[in-house]
Design an enzyme around this catalytic site. Structure first.
Site: not given
Length: 322
Positions: A76, A79
């Site tokens: 991600c 993230c």
């Protein structure tokens, strides 16, 4: 060509002071240790992470104290961008009086299913087992102000049926764990064994149908064992006698209701015949009075019949005179 000639005293002295192999080994070891210490001092110290890695075995730590937990995935990009901010937030966790954790959804699908995580990154605040979804900014300042200013008190907690400790979320965790297990098998078929992707899908479809048939057969057998079918004789004997009595009473009432109608018809016919016989000796005035009195007690169609009989009674006394 000149040749250097060393005096005999120097050669003899060198022979006397010759170094032993043991001393060479000791000096080499000392030099190696010195070089290792210098290299260790030049290497950067390993960064100690203050973030607690949560999994299916220790996720219950969230039920005690105050926590901020992040659900992330290594692939991600968002993230990855907030990783440094999350580490700095964890280093200040002692001052904020809370613990900071994270969950890798690719490695722990059961925990992500327990919290019903569908977007990444997802952050939850937990206070003594009460969970709230954090929807603010992912910067370090906003995370710290969320705790210091107690902004979490103005946010509605997660509903009871969505709580990670509820029975429904236990089932959801099992489904997510099963999906992760199926994905691992699919990757094994397509990657390790080299099976085509559609062949792998076909295997899963056939396995699903076969498992469904087996479970349905087991369910039918259990129901048949728990509730066996009754024979006709047993079902006839098991009928309640009170119900038979009620049915008999209903039949008698229906028969009695059907018999009342002809009795009324007969009574009406008898009344007509009696009226004709009594009309000859009696006067027309008396028969008209009797007909009026009968109309109050009889039904409308019977009253019409009585009117006709009264007219006949009026005509009957005139017949002998003609």
């Amino acid at each position: 060509m000149a040749v250097a000639v060393f005096p005999r005293r120097c050669c003899s002295r060198w022979r006397k002071e010759r170094i032993s192999p043991l001393q060479v080994m000791l000096w080499g070891a000392a030099g190696l240790a010195f070089l290792l210490t210098i290299a260790a001092s030049l290497e950067p110290e390993p960064v100690v992470s203050h973030v607690v890695e949560l999994s299916g075995s220790n996720w219950s730590l969230l039920l005690q104290g105050q926590w901020m937990v992040e659900f992330y995935a290594p692939w991600c990009p968002v993230c990855q961008q907030m990783e440094l901010a999350w580490e700095a937030f964890a280093r200040n966790s002692k001052e904020l009086e809370l613990s900071v954790g994270k969950v890798d959804v690719t490695q722990e699908p059961g925990v992500s299913g327990r919290f019903l995580v569908t977007t990444l990154p997802t952050i939850y605040h937990a206070k003594d087992g009460v969970f709230r979804r954090y929807r603010g900014s992912k910067t370090l300042e906003d995370l710290e102000s969320y705790i210091l200013e107690r902004k979490w008190e103005s946010i509605e907690p997660v509903a009871g049926w969505k709580s990670p400790t509820s029975l429904m979320m236990y089932g959801m965790a099992g489904l997510f764990h099963l999906s992760g297990w199926i994905r691992q098998i699919h990757n094994y078929f397509t990657g390790t064994l080299g099976i085509h992707i559609w062949v792998s899908y076909a295997i899963f479809i056939l396995a699903t149908l076969l498992i469904g048939l087996i479970l349905a057969l087991i369910f039918v057998l259990l129901v048949d064992c728990m509730c066996p079918a009754k024979s006709k004789e047993e079902s006839f004997d098991s009928v309640d006698p009170d119900e038979n009595k009620i049915e008999d009473q209903q039949q008698t009432l229906e028969l009695s209701a059907g018999d009342e109608i002809p009795e009324k018809g007969l009574s009406a016919g008898e009344n007509e015949e009696e009226g004709e016989e009594e009309s000859q000796p009696n006067s027309s005035d008396d028969s008209a009075v009797e007909g009026c009195e009968g109309e109050n007690d009889l039904e409308p169609f019977e009253s019409d019949k009585l009117e006709e009989t009264s007219l006949r009674q009026r005509k009957n006394p005139m017949e002998p005179e003609l």
